[in-house]
Scaffold this active site. Structure first.
Site, mmCIF file in Angstrom:
data_model
loop_
_atom_site.group_PDB
_atom_site.id
_atom_site.type_symbol
_atom_site.label_atom_id
_atom_site.label_comp_id
_atom_site.label_asym_id
_atom_site.label_seq_id
_atom_site.Cartn_x
_atom_site.Cartn_y
_atom_site.Cartn_z
ATOM 1 N N ASP A 67 0.851 -1.187 0.000
ATOM 2 C CA ASP A 67 0.000 0.000 0.000
ATOM 3 C C ASP A 67 0.890 1.241 0.000
ATOM 4 O O ASP A 67 2.096 1.145 0.191
ATOM 5 C CB ASP A 67 -0.941 0.001 1.215
ATOM 6 C CG ASP A 67 -0.235 -0.478 2.466
ATOM 7 O OD1 ASP A 67 0.950 -0.130 2.651
ATOM 8 O OD2 ASP A 67 -0.861 -1.197 3.269
ATOM 9 N N ASP A 69 1.554 4.996 1.548
ATOM 10 C CA ASP A 69 1.249 5.934 2.630
ATOM 11 C C ASP A 69 1.824 7.300 2.295
ATOM 12 O O ASP A 69 2.950 7.410 1.797
ATOM 13 C CB ASP A 69 1.849 5.431 3.950
ATOM 14 C CG ASP A 69 1.183 4.131 4.401
ATOM 15 O OD1 ASP A 69 0.001 3.933 4.081
ATOM 16 O OD2 ASP A 69 1.861 3.316 5.058
ATOM 17 N N ASP A 146 10.331 3.780 13.017
ATOM 18 C CA ASP A 146 11.126 2.724 13.631
ATOM 19 C C ASP A 146 12.525 2.549 13.019
ATOM 20 O O ASP A 146 13.530 2.771 13.681
ATOM 21 C CB ASP A 146 10.355 1.381 13.678
ATOM 22 C CG ASP A 146 9.657 1.033 12.369
ATOM 23 O OD1 ASP A 146 9.867 1.724 11.363
ATOM 24 O OD2 ASP A 146 8.891 0.045 12.368
HETATM 25 P P1 ATP Z 1 4.543 -3.290 5.261
HETATM 26 O O1 ATP Z 1 5.107 -3.491 3.903
HETATM 27 O O2 ATP Z 1 4.547 -4.513 6.057
HETATM 28 O O3 ATP Z 1 3.247 -2.543 5.280
HETATM 29 P P2 ATP Z 1 5.489 -0.857 6.431
HETATM 30 O O4 ATP Z 1 6.884 -0.347 6.680
HETATM 31 O O5 ATP Z 1 4.649 -0.059 5.495
HETATM 32 O O6 ATP Z 1 5.617 -2.357 5.965
HETATM 33 P P3 ATP Z 1 3.453 -0.374 8.359
HETATM 34 O O7 ATP Z 1 3.102 -1.161 9.549
HETATM 35 O O8 ATP Z 1 2.478 -0.224 7.248
HETATM 36 O O9 ATP Z 1 4.798 -1.003 7.809
HETATM 37 O O10 ATP Z 1 3.911 1.063 8.871
HETATM 38 C C1 ATP Z 1 4.140 2.164 8.013
HETATM 39 C C2 ATP Z 1 5.295 3.028 8.538
HETATM 40 O O11 ATP Z 1 4.967 3.538 9.838
HETATM 41 C C3 ATP Z 1 6.601 2.263 8.742
HETATM 42 O O12 ATP Z 1 7.365 2.183 7.582
HETATM 43 C C4 ATP Z 1 7.256 3.073 9.837
HETATM 44 O O13 ATP Z 1 7.888 4.201 9.291
HETATM 45 C C5 ATP Z 1 6.098 3.531 10.688
HETATM 46 N N1 ATP Z 1 5.826 2.595 11.818
HETATM 47 C C6 ATP Z 1 4.956 1.562 11.822
HETATM 48 N N2 ATP Z 1 4.933 0.936 13.011
HETATM 49 C C7 ATP Z 1 5.812 1.579 13.778
HETATM 50 C C8 ATP Z 1 6.243 1.424 15.125
HETATM 51 N N3 ATP Z 1 5.764 0.443 15.885
HETATM 52 N N4 ATP Z 1 7.154 2.293 15.600
HETATM 53 C C9 ATP Z 1 7.625 3.301 14.810
HETATM 54 N N5 ATP Z 1 7.262 3.484 13.557
HETATM 55 C C10 ATP Z 1 6.371 2.662 13.027
HETATM 56 MG MG MG Z 2 2.540 -0.378 5.044
#
Ligand code: ATP
Ligand code: MG
Length: 444
Positions: A67, A69, A146
């Site tokens: 997705d 963001d 993170d």
């Molecule tokens: P995925 O491909 O699994 O969706 P993602 O990196 O997009 O990976 P998400 O859970 O969708 O993961 O989170 C989006 C963004 O929000 C992350 O890339 C990170 O920058 C931030 N984020 C998410 N969870 C946390 C957390 N627990 N602590 C700090 N930042 C976070």
């Molecule tokens: Mg994501």
């Protein structure tokens, strides 16, 4: 490497390194049209707008993001005003969802974590962040993320990537590194330990050593995380196509036992090697099915995690003289109640697991109409797969699994033959069940 890790939570980062359009490989062709619409609209309204997080990371790797963001300096209300198809969600931190049919582009206002937000940023005695509902600048937004590779911003203004934390260097080196002091960041949100494992496996990245060390000691902090949140993470952990590696890495860091203490206990106390083999095979099958593009039911994998504990409890119940079907129901209740203290399941998952477990006892009962009734059970297929899994790992008779393999696809006539043959083979059983057998077979 000259990557700056000097950034600490609550500090302002240094000047960002800007990677111009020609210095990175992200092309607009690979960005969702809807995400681009959102970015352009925000820009034309005079706001800053970036793609951020997992999508930038995945695009840099040449992968298709799950997705997209968006991060912006527009407030949620301003975002809402800019789009007709926009809804605001979230109470703790308001987010804008811009809807395009089934695709949702999530737009988040920059979030703050700097020292001036003490009043809105509260931690518990372990350092866990309880609230951080404060808007901020992009510099602050970077620091609350993170990992460095998750904190890269793709700027729609000039198609550059803005990097405050050395994320591009880590990306090129294939390293996962927390932004700021690892222990503090894990304490703020222990779920980051699990995310570390998830991304290490999914991206094939190595974990920076300073970020790896504290996990062993801090793993128990996951005990403070609401079970429902852990379930969301658990689904992502095991259903991403790398369940085997994920399981091994979680075990290595002592994290698996935090998520699934019941299963971890079975694995520890095993004598025959059965639970480990059984769970390993279940994880392997999950990955295989996903690789083949087949769907998987999450409850199936979780039911294998807990099976050994269920069996043990059933045996105890049976020893007390409790009838079999009640023994299964009661065992399922006890084991599920124990499990949901750590990682919860939605109710339908619990119900499905119960079915799969209690149907195991019914595979043995092959007289009369019983096999037909079992075939008609909505969870027959899953229960049968479960039986096959047990058989291939020494937990059930192979002959029994083979019989059911044949029976379910046999013609009606062959089904009857199979049952008759079975009755001839076991005179004892025939004697005991003569009456229902004869009557019910006539009806079939
Ligand atoms: P995925 O491909 O699994 O969706 P993602 O990196 O997009 O990976 P998400 O859970 O969708 O993961 O989170 C989006 C963004 O929000 C992350 O890339 C990170 O920058 C931030 N984020 C998410 N969870 C946390 C957390 N627990 N602590 C700090 N930042 C976070
Ligand atoms: Mg994501």
């Amino acid at each position: 490497m000259e990557t700056k890790v000097a950034v600490r939570s609550g500090q302002k980062p240094e000047q960002p390194r800007i990677y111009t359009r020609s210095e990175h490989n992200i092309s607009r062709d690979n960005i969702s049209k809807n995400a681009l619409k959102v970015l352009y609209r925000l820009k034309s309204e005079g706001y800053d707008a970036y793609l951020v997080g997992g999508c930038v990371r995945d695009l840099l790797l040449g992968r298709e993001p799950k997705d997209f963001d968006v991060a912006t300096n527009a407030s949620p209300e301003q975002v809402k005003a800019a789009f007709r198809n926009c809804r605001l969600i979230g109470r703790r931190f308001r987010l804008a969802h811009v809807h395009f049919g089934r695709e949702i582009i999530e737009v988040a206002t920059f979030r703050g974590t700097a020292e001036d937000v003490q009043s809105s940023q509260k931690t518990d005695q372990n350092g866990r962040l309880l609230r951080d509902n404060h808007y901020g600048s992009i510099e602050e937004d970077v620091l609350r993320r993170d990992f460095t590779v998750n904190a890269l911003y793709y700027n729609i203004k000039d198609f550059s990537i803005v990097d405050y934390v050395g994320g591009m260097d880590d990306h090129k080196a294939g390293v996962l590194r927390l932004i700021g002091d690892p222990e503090t960041r894990y304490r703020e949100d222990p779920v980051r330990m699990i995310r570390m494992v998830r991304f290490a496996v999914k991206l094939g990245f190595t974990i920076n050593e300073a970020c790896e060390r504290p996990i062993f000691e801090l793993a128990t902090l996951l005990g403070n995380i609401p079970a429902a949140r852990l379930q969301d993470e658990a689904l992502k952990l095991f259903l991403s196509g790398y369940a085997v590696q994920t399981f091994e890495m979680l075990n290595h860091y002592g994290l698996f036992a935090q998520l699934y203490p019941v299963a971890a206990k079975s694995l520890q106390s095993e004598v025959s090697g059965f639970p480990r083999l059984f769970i390993a095979k279940a994880l392997e099958n999950t990955d295989k099915r996903l690789a083949e593009g087949k769907g998987i039911a999450p409850y199936f994998l979780f039911s294998t995690f807990l099976w050994d504990a269920v069996k043990e409890q059933v045996d105890e119940n049976r020893a007390k003289g409790i009838p079999e079907s009640i023994a299964y129901q009661q065992a399922a209740s006890v084991v599920i109640a124990e499990q949901v203290k750590s990682t919860s399941f939605p109710k339908h998952i619990g119900t499905a697991m119960r079915d799969v477990w209690s149907l195991q006892a019914r595979f043995d009962k092959r007289s009369g109409a019983r096999p037909y009734r079992l075939l008609g059970h909505p969870k027959f297929r899953a229960a049968y797969d479960f039986l096959v899994l047990r058989a291939t790992t020494g937990g059930a008779e192979q002959e029994l699994a083979d019989w059911w393999t044949e029976f379910q696809t046999a013609t009606d006539a062959d089904k009857k033959k199979m049952l008759a043959q079975l009755n001839n083979q076991s005179p004892k059983k025939r004697k005991r069940r003569r009456k229902p057998t004869v009557k019910q077979q006539k009806n079939d």
